[in-house]
Write a protein that holds these residues in place. Sequence first.
Motif: not given
Length: 271
Positions: A168, A184, A201, A174, A172, A161, A164
């Motif tokens: 991002l 995402a 990622c 997610v 973005h 988590s 990401l």
Amino acid sequence: MTIRSAIDQRVRQACEINRFEHKDQVLRFAAKMATVVTIVADILNLAAHVSLNALGLLPYALVPAAVVGLVISTVVASVLTFSVVYVIGLAIHRLTISRAMFERLSRTDMLSGLLNRRAFVDEVSRAPQDASLVLFDIDRFKLINDNYGHDVGDRAIVMVSKQLAAALSEKHIVARIGGEEFAALIVELTPTQRLALVERCRQMIEASKVGDDVAQLRVTVSAGIAERGSHDTFQSLFIASDRALYLAKASGRNRVVHFDPIQESMGKTSE
């Protein structure tokens, strides 16, 4: 419009535009309302003295009586109105904060801190057509739980988590949409750039540690990506991304697969 209805309308307007999110906003609103009510009270007080004097019903001289009346109405109206509005405003402020916190909690996955599935679907419905939907899945997550325990499994979810969220940016979207599943929506880039970002990622997660006590554990993810513009509904887009994710898993895991409708149709024809 009466004073009561005017106050009620102003309070309703303040609530509707979330004017009471901060205490200083409550203070300013209470002061403004106290000023308005005081001015109205003073005008009514003065009008009453003039009318009583014209009718010969005022037992005192007009000017001294009016001055005393204005002083009393000013003090009483300002203090009373400010106190009442401020107390009500503080109550609304607390309700506003509680509502905002509840809404945030209802949209957030508690373990990962990301959006939950419901919130993600809501956000995607408002997202632009020029975007890519990505589904991530932690590879062999059941084995992680079986071999290291559910605590390490939870830590793996938290690590993924964080990576990401770091890769991002806020533009973005997610979310964690299942146990070891993430999604995402990547926007404002070309399809090639979006694919490269998803690969980044994957690499960041592969290079990260869950913790020093399980240094031998390397967590990887597989990802499937599909273009939103190629699909009329979110369900169709999700299915396409899920198929790409399945291919990534079937091809050896720890990789990113882009959904290609042409290859998909060719594969079905050959079958």
